[in-house]
Design an enzyme around this catalytic site. Structure first.
Site, PDB file in Angstrom:
ATOM      1  N   LYS A  75       0.871  -1.150  -0.040  1.00 24.73           N
ATOM      2  CA  LYS A  75      -0.089  -0.063   0.020  1.00 24.73           C
ATOM      3  C   LYS A  75       0.849   1.294   0.021  1.00 24.73           C
ATOM      4  O   LYS A  75       1.926   1.227   0.626  1.00 24.73           O
ATOM      5  CB  LYS A  75      -0.991   0.014   1.102  1.00 24.73           C
ATOM      6  CG  LYS A  75      -2.053   0.985   1.334  1.00 24.73           C
ATOM      7  CD  LYS A  75      -2.810   0.819   2.515  1.00 24.73           C
ATOM      8  CE  LYS A  75      -3.983   1.736   2.877  1.00 24.73           C
ATOM      9  NZ  LYS A  75      -5.018   1.543   3.886  1.00 24.73           N
ATOM     10  N   SER A 150      -9.594   1.742   3.154  1.00 24.35           N
ATOM     11  CA  SER A 150      -8.703   2.476   2.198  1.00 24.35           C
ATOM     12  C   SER A 150      -7.713   1.586   1.293  1.00 24.35           C
ATOM     13  O   SER A 150      -7.073   2.173   0.459  1.00 24.35           O
ATOM     14  CB  SER A 150      -8.082   3.556   2.847  1.00 24.35           C
ATOM     15  OG  SER A 150      -7.048   2.784   4.047  1.00 24.35           O
ATOM     16  N   SER A 174      -9.870  -0.938   6.876  1.00 24.94           N
ATOM     17  CA  SER A 174      -9.334  -0.767   5.750  1.00 24.94           C
ATOM     18  C   SER A 174      -8.568  -1.973   4.878  1.00 24.94           C
ATOM     19  O   SER A 174      -8.189  -1.649   3.986  1.00 24.94           O
ATOM     20  CB  SER A 174      -8.265   0.679   5.793  1.00 24.94           C
ATOM     21  OG  SER A 174      -8.944   1.785   6.118  1.00 24.94           O
TER      22      SER A 174
END
Length: 483
Positions: A75, A150, A174
């Site tokens: 990420k 996210s 997330s």
């Protein structure tokens, strides 16, 4: 679900394929699918080829681990020395850290191959990944739907088979919510079990790094590779030595069901979870009804605490030290104001202002202090529930993937999609989302298995039963690297 990591590792060790060859296959599929999916925002193919060469050398020397030579993704809020790390925000445009996050250091030492950094909500603030400065990633199952957030880019990359696995971060769901939306596995470890050093902070008392994979077996392999105490992270704690053992034996297991988790959940999601629980019962597990009244307060508590911590953590972005800097300013104060105005997106600014408000004089006691007290109540009531059961089963989200653009006119409904995941972060517990069928429209449904603090191995083992019993069937993306 099959263990992609185990299959690839076997092929690499047997000499059927080299890491260099495997990496080129992944690169080819990324070049083919990423222009549509927008899962990756920074490609690190030169780094990947260098990692692959080092991995092949490790394999020849007999020093390989389960992850040696296998391509993966990070990420975009996990620091990588000399490689872009921007949190998908304009304000960190061009940032290349001078150090590695601990999780990347650990994986690099084991011969992992980094393909690139993946898309996300700006500074991890969102539930759809649409607040990204680079535009939204698309759900591989249905390109008209969001990936969730996210960690939406990681979920899309793993679902589309353009990464064997990935690491995301979970502040209020997330990892688990996008895993649910894309039909993959997402594991959020106990707070402190995995080092946060090098994770760009959103809510420091809530953030946790964890694996996103195509199987529970893979999640356990990656978790074992990254867990453990880290002197660079004062909140990290020691974890048990040895590998996580997956047996899938649920005889005598006590499964807790809290009705508060199912309030307002659509019938097709509830039916899918009921069906999975019934399969566990048939194998010898026992269902126990529990009550956790404080769950109804968890969402507002989460947003107050997370935004308060965000307003503090994001104060360092001022255009002076690194990243984007506005032009046409008349003073230092004017430069900082213009930089933040232009550099931060709408959702981030909204949360910074909310956090600043609840921490301000006259409102601190009314909001932030009260939220911290209720947080203790959530933690206490969940601990009481675990005195009656071994794990809790709950929906990962009260809905399946939203249509693209939905959050623009339905902000409150989007925030409510975190209602099932945030209690875990508030209490610092381990939880995993695994696929649990599809809804009427064919979109993946996720079930969440929640455990006691530091009972991560049990959570993984309970989820493993669903894997070996073939209970986790869901919609799949047909492209990407075939294993």
């Amino acid at each position: 679900m099959k263990s992609v990591i185990s299959l690839l590792s076997q092929k690499l060790r047997s000499g059927e394929i080299t890491s260099a060859q495997l990496t080129e296959q992944y690169i080819s599929e990324i070049e083919k699918h990423n222009p549509t999916l927008n899962a990756y925002v920074h490609l690190t193919f030169d780094e990947a080829r260098k990692n692959a060469a080092a991995a092949d050398k490790m394999i020849k020397e007999g020093k390989a681990t389960a992850l040696t030579g296998i391509p993966f993704t990070l990420k975009d809020n996990i620091a990588t020395d000399g490689l872009p790390t921007t949190c998908c925000s304009k304000i960190l445009q061009g940032l290349k850290p001078y150090y590695d996050a601990t999780v990347w250091s650990k994986l690099k030492a084991q011969g992992a191959v980094l393909l690139g950094k993946t898309n996300m909500d700006e500074f991890a603030m969102g539930s759809t990944s649409e607040s990204s400065y680079f535009g939204a990633p698309l759900n591989p199952v249905d390109n008209t739907k969001v990936t969730g957030g996210s960690s939406g880019g990681v979920a899309a990359a793993v679902c589309a088979n353009i990464a064997a696995y990935g690491l995301g971060s979970d502040t209020g769901g997330s990892i688990r919510q996008p895993a649910s939306f894309c039909g993959i596995v997402g594991f959020k470890p106990t707070y402190g079990a995995v080092s946060r050093y090098g994770l760009i902070a959103y809510g420091s008392s809530l953030d946790q790094i964890g694996p996103m994979t195509q199987s529970v077996t893979d999640a356990a392999i990656v978790y074992d590779a990254i867990r453990g105490e880290d002197k660079a992270d004062g909140t990290s704690v020691p974890t048990p030595d040895g590998k996580t053992v997956l047996k899938g034996d649920v005889k005598g297991l006590k499964i807790g069901i809290a009705e508060e988790y199912f309030d307002g959940v659509p019938s097709d999601i509830k039916s899918a979870i009921d069906g999975m629980v019934a399969a566990y019962e048939k194998a010898g597990a026992q269902v126990v009804k529990v009550s956790i009244p404080a769950l109804k307060l968890a969402l507002p508590v989460y947003y107050i605490i997370a935004c308060a911590e965000a307003s503090s953590n994001l104060g360092r972005y001022d255009g002076i030290r690194y990243g984007f800097r506005a032009t046409g300013y008349t003073s230092v104060d004017d430069m900082i104001t213009k930089t933040r105005t232009e550099g931060f997106g709408k959702e981030v600014k909204k949360r910074i202002m909310l956090g600043t408000y609840v921490l301000s004089s006259g409102y601190f006691d009314a909001y932030y202090k009260k939220a911290c007290l209720i947080r203790k109540a959530v933690e206490s009531q969940m601990a009481e529930a675990f005195e009656k059961c071994d794990v809790l089963f709950a929906p990962t989200a009260p809905n399946t993937a939203f249509p693209l653009g939905y959050s623009g006119g339905n902000a409150v409904q989007t925030y409510l999609s975190d209602v099932c995941t945030v209690p875990v972060n508030i209490a610092g517990l381990p939880a995993i989302s695994i696929p649990c069928g599809t809804d009427k429209g064919g979109m993946p449904i996720g079930v969440q298995i929640i455990g006691k603090k530091f009972d991560d191995a049990r959570v993984l083992d309970v989820a493993y039963f669903a894997e070996i019993s073939d209970l986790s069937k869901t919609a799949e993306f047909k492209g990407g690297v075939r294993v």
